[in-house]
Each structure stands twice: as structure tokens, then as C-alpha cells.
Design a protein around this motif. Structure first.
Motif, PDB file in Angstrom:
ATOM      1  N   UNK A 265       7.444  32.539  64.927  1.00  0.00           N
ATOM      2  CA  UNK A 265       7.810  33.592  65.878  1.00  0.00           C
ATOM      3  C   UNK A 265       9.094  34.255  65.406  1.00  0.00           C
ATOM      4  N   UNK A 266       9.065  35.562  65.259  1.00  0.00           N
ATOM      5  CA  UNK A 266      10.240  36.324  64.836  1.00  0.00           C
ATOM      6  C   UNK A 266      11.032  36.745  66.070  1.00  0.00           C
ATOM      7  N   UNK A 267      12.364  36.543  65.999  1.00  0.00           N
ATOM      8  CA  UNK A 267      13.216  36.889  67.134  1.00  0.00           C
ATOM      9  C   UNK A 267      14.593  37.293  66.622  1.00  0.00           C
ATOM     10  N   UNK A 268      15.178  38.255  67.270  1.00  0.00           N
ATOM     11  CA  UNK A 268      16.525  38.687  66.924  1.00  0.00           C
ATOM     12  C   UNK A 268      17.311  39.018  68.185  1.00  0.00           C
ATOM     13  N   UNK A 269      18.423  38.338  68.392  1.00  0.00           N
ATOM     14  CA  UNK A 269      19.232  38.575  69.589  1.00  0.00           C
ATOM     15  C   UNK A 269      20.631  38.032  69.341  1.00  0.00           C
ATOM     16  N   UNK A 270      21.629  38.698  69.878  1.00  0.00           N
ATOM     17  CA  UNK A 270      23.015  38.318  69.617  1.00  0.00           C
ATOM     18  C   UNK A 270      23.385  36.970  70.246  1.00  0.00           C
ATOM     19  N   UNK A 271      22.630  36.512  71.253  1.00  0.00           N
ATOM     20  CA  UNK A 271      22.981  35.276  71.945  1.00  0.00           C
ATOM     21  C   UNK A 271      22.392  34.028  71.304  1.00  0.00           C
ATOM     22  N   UNK A 272      21.439  34.167  70.395  1.00  0.00           N
ATOM     23  CA  UNK A 272      20.812  32.977  69.811  1.00  0.00           C
ATOM     24  C   UNK A 272      21.558  32.546  68.558  1.00  0.00           C
ATOM     25  N   UNK A 273      21.434  31.256  68.237  1.00  0.00           N
ATOM     26  CA  UNK A 273      22.120  30.675  67.095  1.00  0.00           C
ATOM     27  C   UNK A 273      21.154  29.804  66.298  1.00  0.00           C
ATOM     28  N   UNK A 274      21.459  29.669  65.019  1.00  0.00           N
ATOM     29  CA  UNK A 274      20.666  28.817  64.150  1.00  0.00           C
ATOM     30  C   UNK A 274      20.735  27.370  64.636  1.00  0.00           C
ATOM     31  N   UNK A 275      19.565  26.726  64.786  1.00  0.00           N
ATOM     32  CA  UNK A 275      19.503  25.338  65.240  1.00  0.00           C
ATOM     33  C   UNK A 275      19.301  25.166  66.731  1.00  0.00           C
ATOM     34  N   UNK A 276      19.325  26.251  67.508  1.00  0.00           N
ATOM     35  CA  UNK A 276      19.170  26.165  68.965  1.00  0.00           C
ATOM     36  C   UNK A 276      17.741  25.749  69.333  1.00  0.00           C
ATOM     37  N   UNK A 277      17.609  24.839  70.306  1.00  0.00           N
ATOM     38  CA  UNK A 277      16.296  24.394  70.791  1.00  0.00           C
ATOM     39  C   UNK A 277      15.872  25.277  71.966  1.00  0.00           C
ATOM     40  N   UNK A 278      14.659  25.820  71.901  1.00  0.00           N
ATOM     41  CA  UNK A 278      14.174  26.728  72.938  1.00  0.00           C
ATOM     42  C   UNK A 278      12.719  26.385  73.291  1.00  0.00           C
TER      43      UNK A 278
END
Length: 367
Positions: free
Chosen positions: A279-292
Motif C-alpha cells: 500500500x502506497x501512502x504519503x503523509x507528513x504525520x507518518x514515520x518509518x517503522x510506525x505500526x498501523x
């Protein structure tokens, strides 16, 4: 008749009376059983299920990872040196900027020496070329006049026929030229540059430390393009296609974030019997390694039925009530959705039993 005889007859009478009462009681129990069964059968209810057009939502969970993530490795040996004091976690670099530099003094001097020898060779062969190939000689003379010991070597004048090519080759012009190009390529490896705009997320060396070939130096990512790697069942994967919208949530996010299915794996994981989804996603609030977690919204499936999960019994079947008999009807399970299941294979006029009992069986009569 004596008294003893009377007592014996009286005992026999009471014994017969008790036996008659026992037999009568057992006969009464046998008669009541079908009544109870009929009572159970008569309480069975069924209902029709409406046909629907359903857009399935497939749940998933996974970790966010940068879509562009590289491990920085060294292709040469040497001592790391301070280039711009920026080789630290969190530092941003533009494409082409030097991430880390390795001392290259010796190879740079070797390169200048070979370029000087190459220049001498060109000056030596120039008179013969001007005599035999005037046009090429004129171009080569201009090339010699503009020759620089510093910087990248310019391309040699192009030959127009095999005689020109063979002559330059016999004088070792091409051999020396490509030796210089090889050294320049090696020299470039002493400065590791950013392949794209990004940020350092890991650094593994200190400035001034010795570096060997193949040594990991750090990690570099693109902080603006992320993807989530997850897996779904085979049945779910059939419903998903590239471009399907995705809604992502996390305890660390204030609002749902949108994404899109970018890739679908074409192989099955032998251990989990699942298929990878990216899944491709781009947003200023997300970070590498975050669990969603979140869900994928698939295209609408037409003419299907939604049933409770408990309605599905062995061999993917449901109980119908037809002609005063229970009938097991096989169905095609499209997708399990929360506490329900989406199926095909039944009709709107089929009367599906509401509540199942353990004593149900295929063909059971209902009074």
C-alpha cells in the motif's frame, strides 16, 4: 385357606400391580417422545435473505516503511573524513549531495599522472593523424589544446571509418583513454552521494574511522514516500486490485490517512497461505517503522447475500426449510466480513433456518 396361603397370594397381587404400573409408565414415556420431537420441529423458523450489492472492506495491519530505503555501503577502502559535518541521524540531503567522503589523495595523484602520460601520447601521434586524416587531426588538435588534468576527461573525437579507428587503437590511444575513465569511476566511489532527496535514519561510523570495502555505513530513506507491506487470504486477494483506496488508522494518528494499493504479490506464502499486498501512502504525520491498521475498499460485488457466520456449517453449507424438510444447501463463500459472511449460491426465495440445533440433519422432516 390358611393364613400363610393368604399372605402369599396377597404378595403376588402387589407384585403384579407394581409390574403393571412400571409397564404403563414406560409406555407413557415412549408416547411422549414424538410429541416432544414434534414440539421441537414445530418451533423451527426460517426467513428469506435479500440479494445485495456489497462493497467489501478488507481489514489489514502492518508497519510503515519508506518506499525508498537504501543501506549505505562502501565500495572502496580508506579513512572517512569530515566533508560537511552532516553525517548524523536526522540530517537531510538533496539528490547528488555528498553523504560521506573517503580520503582519495593517492588515487587522485595516480589519475593525474596517467592523464599526463595520455596527453603526451596524443601530442606524439598528432602529426601522423594530421597527415593521414586531416579532419580528424584538426579535431584532435583542438582536443589537445582544451585538455585538462583536473576534472573529468572529455570524450575523444569520433572516428568516421575503420582506418581511423585502427590507427588510434594501434597507438594505444583507446587503451589509455579507458584506463583513465576507469580510474575516474573509481575515484567517484570515494564520495558517496545521495541518490535522491532524503534523510539519514542510521549512521554506523565516526568521522576519521577506517573503512573497508562492503562495510555498512548507515541508512538513507525518502521521508515523503512510504508503503505498508501486509498480507491477506487468497479469497481476499481475488477481490483486491491495484488502485483500490485504503484508509489507515493508528493510535498515534489524529485522523484517518488515505493510501492506495500499489502492488499485489503474485506468489503464495507457503507457511501462511497468504498473498502480499503493498500500500502506497504519503503523509507528513507518518514515520518509518510506525505500526498501523486499516481497511481496503474493494469494488462492489453484485447479487450476493450477507449471512451470519454461524449459519455456515460443515462443507460450507446452510440449512434451508423446504417442503417440511431440512435441506443442506452448499454456498460459495466470497468473503468473511467481521461477524458475517458474503456468499453466492442461494436465491431470495430460499427460506434459511434462523436458529440451528445440534440434532439437525439433512433431510430431517418438520411437522
Amino acid at each position: 385357606m390358611n393364613k400363610k396361603r393368604q399372605i402369599q397370594l396377597l404378595g403376588i397381587f402387589f407384585a403384579i400391580l407394581i409390574l403393571v404400573l412400571i409397564i404403563k409408565n414406560q409406555m407413557g414415556n415412549h408416547k411422549s417422545e414424538p410429541i416432544e420431537a414434534n414440539k421441537k420441529s414445530s418451533s423451527i423458523e426460517c426467513h428469506n435473505v435479500p440479494v445485495q450489492n456489497i462493497a467489501p472492506k478488507i481489514s489489514f495491519s502492518g508497519r510503515i516503511s519508506s518506499a525508498k530505503k537504501i543501506n549505505i555501503l562502501s565500495e572502496v577502502n580508506g579513512i572517512s573524513e569530515i566533508y560537511n559535518d552532516k553525517f548524523e541521524v536526522g540530517e537531510n540531503f538533496k539528490k547528488g549531495e555528498v553523504l560521506i567522503s573517503i580520503k582519495d589523495d593517492d588515487i587522485e595523484l595516480d589519475l593525474k599522472s596517467i592523464k599526463s602520460q595520455f596527453l603526451a601520447l596524443l601530442i606524439q601521434v598528432l602529426p601522423d593523424i594530421k597527415m593521414d586524416f586531416p579532419k580528424l587531426g584538426s579535431e584532435l588538435e583542438k582536443y589537445i589544446n582544451e585538455f585538462q588534468l583536473n576534472g573529468q576527461i572529455a570524450n575523444l573525437p569520433k572516428t568516421t571509418n575503420s582506418k581511423q579507428r585502427n590507427f588510434l587503437s594501434s597507438k594505444q590511444v583507446f587503451s589509455n583513454y579507458y584506463t583513465i575513465k576507469s580510474l575516474e569511476n573509481k575515484l567517484n566511489k570515494f564520495k558517496i552521494r545521495a541518490p535522491f532527496d532524503g534523510v539519514l535514519t542510521q549512521t554506523l561510523i565516526d568521522i576519521g574511522s577506517n573503512i573497508i570495502v562492503g562495510q555498512p555505513l548507515g541508512q538513507f530513506i525518502d521521508p515523503n514516500n512510504y508503503e505498508i507491506s501486509t498480507s491477506v487470504s487468497i479469497k481476499e486477494a481475488i477481490l483486491i486490485k491495484e488502485g483500490d483506496p485504503v484508509f489507515i488508522a493508528s493510535d498515534d494518528l489524529n485522523i484517518p490517512i488515505k493510501g492506495v494499493v500499489s502492488r499485489i504479490g503474485d506468489h503464495i506464502n507457503e507457511l501462511t497461505q497468504s498473498i502480499d499486498i503493498f500500500i502506497s501512502v504519503g503523509h507528513m504525520d507518518i514515520k518509518d517503522g510506525m505500526y498501523v491498521s486499516g481497511h481496503i475498499e474493494c469494488d462492489t460485488i453484485h447479487h450476493v447475500f450477507r449471512l451470519e457466520r454461524g449459519k455456515i456449517v460443515t462443507n460450507n453449507s446452510v440449512y434451508l426449510l423446504k417442503d417440511n424438510h431440512l435441506k443442506l444447501k452448499p454456498v460459495n463463500i466470497i468473503l468473511f466480513q467481521d461477524d458475517s459472511v458474503i456468499v453466492k449460491g442461494i436465491d431470495q426465495d430460499h427460506c434459511i433456518v434462523k436458529q440451528y440445533k445440534q440434532y439437525f440433519y439433512d433431510g430431517m422432516p418438520i411437522n
